[in-house]
Design a protein around this motif. Sequence first.
Motif, PDB file in Angstrom:
ATOM      1  N   ASN A  79      -0.100   1.281 -10.276  1.00 33.29           N
ATOM      2  CA  ASN A  79      -0.761   1.820  -9.087  1.00 33.29           C
ATOM      3  C   ASN A  79      -2.266   1.648  -9.258  1.00 33.29           C
ATOM      4  O   ASN A  79      -2.859   2.151 -10.202  1.00 33.29           O
ATOM      5  CB  ASN A  79      -0.390   3.297  -8.929  1.00 33.29           C
ATOM      6  CG  ASN A  79      -1.022   3.919  -7.693  1.00 33.29           C
ATOM      7  OD1 ASN A  79      -1.697   3.245  -6.919  1.00 33.29           O
ATOM      8  ND2 ASN A  79      -0.805   5.213  -7.520  1.00 33.29           N
ATOM      9  N   TYR A  98       0.592  -0.476  -4.834  1.00 34.64           N
ATOM     10  CA  TYR A  98       1.583  -0.592  -5.892  1.00 34.64           C
ATOM     11  C   TYR A  98       1.816  -2.079  -6.149  1.00 34.64           C
ATOM     12  O   TYR A  98       1.908  -2.878  -5.210  1.00 34.64           O
ATOM     13  CB  TYR A  98       2.892   0.080  -5.477  1.00 34.64           C
ATOM     14  CG  TYR A  98       2.751   1.563  -5.224  1.00 34.64           C
ATOM     15  CD1 TYR A  98       2.692   2.459  -6.289  1.00 34.64           C
ATOM     16  CD2 TYR A  98       2.667   2.062  -3.930  1.00 34.64           C
ATOM     17  CE1 TYR A  98       2.556   3.824  -6.072  1.00 34.64           C
ATOM     18  CE2 TYR A  98       2.529   3.421  -3.694  1.00 34.64           C
ATOM     19  CZ  TYR A  98       2.470   4.294  -4.772  1.00 34.64           C
ATOM     20  OH  TYR A  98       2.335   5.640  -4.550  1.00 34.64           O
ATOM     21  N   SER A 158       0.832  -1.196   0.000  1.00 32.61           N
ATOM     22  CA  SER A 158       0.000   0.000   0.000  1.00 32.61           C
ATOM     23  C   SER A 158       0.872   1.254   0.000  1.00 32.61           C
ATOM     24  O   SER A 158       2.082   1.194   0.261  1.00 32.61           O
ATOM     25  CB  SER A 158      -0.937   0.014   1.213  1.00 32.61           C
ATOM     26  OG  SER A 158      -0.195   0.176   2.408  1.00 32.61           O
ATOM     27  N   ARG A 159       0.248   2.382  -0.244  1.00 29.13           N
ATOM     28  CA  ARG A 159       0.985   3.645  -0.311  1.00 29.13           C
ATOM     29  C   ARG A 159       1.650   3.979   1.018  1.00 29.13           C
ATOM     30  O   ARG A 159       2.691   4.646   1.058  1.00 29.13           O
ATOM     31  CB  ARG A 159       0.026   4.769  -0.724  1.00 29.13           C
ATOM     32  CG  ARG A 159       0.668   6.142  -0.861  1.00 29.13           C
ATOM     33  CD  ARG A 159      -0.321   7.143  -1.417  1.00 29.13           C
ATOM     34  NE  ARG A 159      -0.655   6.837  -2.803  1.00 29.13           N
ATOM     35  CZ  ARG A 159      -1.621   7.457  -3.492  1.00 29.13           C
ATOM     36  NH1 ARG A 159      -2.336   8.398  -2.905  1.00 29.13           N
ATOM     37  NH2 ARG A 159      -1.862   7.130  -4.744  1.00 29.13           N
ATOM     38  N   SER A 160       1.058   3.508   2.112  1.00 28.55           N
ATOM     39  CA  SER A 160       1.612   3.811   3.440  1.00 28.55           C
ATOM     40  C   SER A 160       2.703   2.823   3.858  1.00 28.55           C
ATOM     41  O   SER A 160       3.279   2.960   4.937  1.00 28.55           O
ATOM     42  CB  SER A 160       0.492   3.796   4.493  1.00 28.55           C
ATOM     43  OG  SER A 160      -0.111   2.507   4.561  1.00 28.55           O
ATOM     44  N   THR A 192      -6.187   1.536  -7.051  1.00 31.04           N
ATOM     45  CA  THR A 192      -6.915   1.845  -5.816  1.00 31.04           C
ATOM     46  C   THR A 192      -8.150   0.970  -5.719  1.00 31.04           C
ATOM     47  O   THR A 192      -8.933   0.888  -6.671  1.00 31.04           O
ATOM     48  CB  THR A 192      -7.326   3.331  -5.771  1.00 31.04           C
ATOM     49  OG1 THR A 192      -6.152   4.144  -5.840  1.00 31.04           O
ATOM     50  CG2 THR A 192      -8.077   3.652  -4.487  1.00 31.04           C
TER      51      THR A 192
END
Length: 241
Positions: free
Chosen positions: A111, A92, A60-62, A113
């Motif tokens: 990428n 990602y 994940s982005r985090s 979502t």
Amino acid sequence: MERHLFVGTQGFFIQTEPGRAPTRIRGKSLSASEIEVSWKALPWNASKRRVLGYELRYWSRSEKEETASVQRTTGNQTSTVIGGLRGSTAYYISVRAYNTAGTGPASTTVNMTTKKPPPSQPPVKVKWNTSNSKIILNWEHVKALENESEVTGYKVLYKQNRHSRPSIMETNTTSVELALPTDEDYIIQIKPFGEGGDGSSSKQITIPKIPGPNAVGSASKVSTLSALSTIALSFTARTSL
């Protein structure tokens, strides 16, 4: 670089990990918890760089790439579904080919979502009646919260006992007619669904065998006699004079 020595029909050969990365990486968000990923396969042959499958890494982005989760496919498969993801979350994803010697270079990272989570509120005020070998169900529309996916329909799950597999009927309204014999007991649940997946189910409703030709009822209170939380029903039998 890792190398493995193999004996073939033409003598010894050394197998090395795939030297190329998969291309044409595509992603598609299926729901709040699933993303489908596809790619173009590398040539499949018996050479020293033979491909045994593909490895997907996603984070994940985090999160950092070093902590990525890994999912593998086998054979010349060119698509798979990643599950168990969080809703409304950017991920990602990269793809690598692998064989017994190791993994090859990573593809371009894509990428994607995931969709908004499904509605968390279950259908309420479920009412039912029977008439002419039909069970008619009505309930209130479920309104999704701002961070949830819109309700596009409902699934009605019904079965004759707790151990049988339920049948499913889908509808885009808040009522449904089930053409079922009314001389049997039925267990019914209703759940909303949308692009984010299936939402929360209503409480289980038990519609008892009705001695008369017509009956009405509604979910009135929860019984804690079983772990499945059976719904106690109040009903009024109407018979012809």
